[in-house]
Design a protein around this motif. Structure first.
Motif, PDB file in Angstrom:
ATOM      1  N   PRO A 163       0.818  -1.682  -0.004  1.00 13.99           N
ATOM      2  CA  PRO A 163      -0.083  -0.066  -0.235  1.00 13.99           C
ATOM      3  C   PRO A 163       0.987   1.443  -0.319  1.00 13.99           C
ATOM      4  O   PRO A 163       1.009   2.073  -0.215  1.00 13.99           O
ATOM      5  CB  PRO A 163      -0.545  -0.175   1.570  1.00 13.99           C
ATOM      6  N   ASP A 164       2.163   1.546   0.651  1.00 11.17           N
ATOM      7  CA  ASP A 164       2.837   2.316   0.596  1.00 11.17           C
ATOM      8  C   ASP A 164       3.244   2.650  -0.941  1.00 11.17           C
ATOM      9  O   ASP A 164       3.653   3.984  -0.680  1.00 11.17           O
ATOM     10  CB  ASP A 164       3.664   2.428   1.760  1.00 11.17           C
ATOM     11  N   GLU A 224      -1.590   8.771  -4.354  1.00 12.40           N
ATOM     12  CA  GLU A 224      -2.397   8.953  -3.701  1.00 12.40           C
ATOM     13  C   GLU A 224      -3.496   8.828  -3.781  1.00 12.40           C
ATOM     14  O   GLU A 224      -4.140   8.644  -2.610  1.00 12.40           O
ATOM     15  CB  GLU A 224      -2.321  10.735  -3.071  1.00 12.40           C
ATOM     16  N   LYS A 278      -4.377   5.237  -2.726  1.00  8.43           N
ATOM     17  CA  LYS A 278      -4.052   4.839  -1.981  1.00  8.43           C
ATOM     18  C   LYS A 278      -5.689   4.905  -0.170  1.00  8.43           C
ATOM     19  O   LYS A 278      -5.967   4.096  -0.066  1.00  8.43           O
ATOM     20  CB  LYS A 278      -3.095   5.778  -1.125  1.00  8.43           C
ATOM     21  N   ASP A 330      -7.760   2.702   1.138  1.00 11.80           N
ATOM     22  CA  ASP A 330      -7.953   2.777   2.677  1.00 11.80           C
ATOM     23  C   ASP A 330      -9.442   2.460   2.621  1.00 11.80           C
ATOM     24  O   ASP A 330      -9.838   1.501   3.732  1.00 11.80           O
ATOM     25  CB  ASP A 330      -7.422   4.306   2.531  1.00 11.80           C
ATOM     26  N   PHE A 358      -7.122  -2.744   0.225  1.00 15.34           N
ATOM     27  CA  PHE A 358      -5.422  -3.100  -0.864  1.00 15.34           C
ATOM     28  C   PHE A 358      -5.757  -4.297  -2.206  1.00 15.34           C
ATOM     29  O   PHE A 358      -5.551  -4.519  -3.567  1.00 15.34           O
ATOM     30  CB  PHE A 358      -4.320  -3.506   0.023  1.00 15.34           C
TER      31      PHE A 358
END
Length: 125
Positions: free
Chosen positions: A22-23, A27, A30, A34, A38
């Motif tokens: 996920p990192d 953005e 993500k 969230d 994922f």
């Protein structure tokens, strides 16, 4: 169903994809991860990857069912109550009922038969 192109990846690209976390996401991706998780983001990519998809507002999900309930409960005298109960205007209740009546009328009309509306006569509501 369109695939994300994963099957066409080189072995090195597959390895990078398998190690994706996920990192590593942008953005906007993500934010989706969230909300849906994922793994579900990956499922969405596998199914819809490269396509734009439309996410409806919550109201659209239940509108048809609500309209059906209004039609089922309508008795000719309860427009105000239905409008209040379902959080719509009285005009919306009348529109829902009139659309249903028009649909039923069209279904009963024989092929080639004219309706009053076809010759410009409006029936009273």
């Amino acid at each position: 169903m369109r695939k994300s192109g994963y099957n066409e990846m080189t072995e090195s690209a597959k390895k990078v994809f398998e190690e994706l976390e996920p990192d590593d996401l942008q953005e906007n991706h993500k934010e989706i991860a969230d909300v849906v998780g994922f793994d579900n983001l990956i499922r969405l990519i596998d199914h819809f990857g490269g396509n734009q998809i439309y996410i409806p507002q919550k109201y659209e999900l239940y509108r048809q069912k609500m309209y059906k309930e209004i039609i089922d409960q309508y008795d000719g005298t309860n427009v105000k109550r239905l409008a209040t109960e379902y959080g719509v205007s009285e005009k919306t209740v009348y529109t829902i009922i009139n659309e249903k009546l028009a649909k039923v009328s069209r279904q009963k009309q024989l092929e080639g038969q004219l309706s009053f509306a076809d010759i410009g006569i409006e029936c009273p509501e």
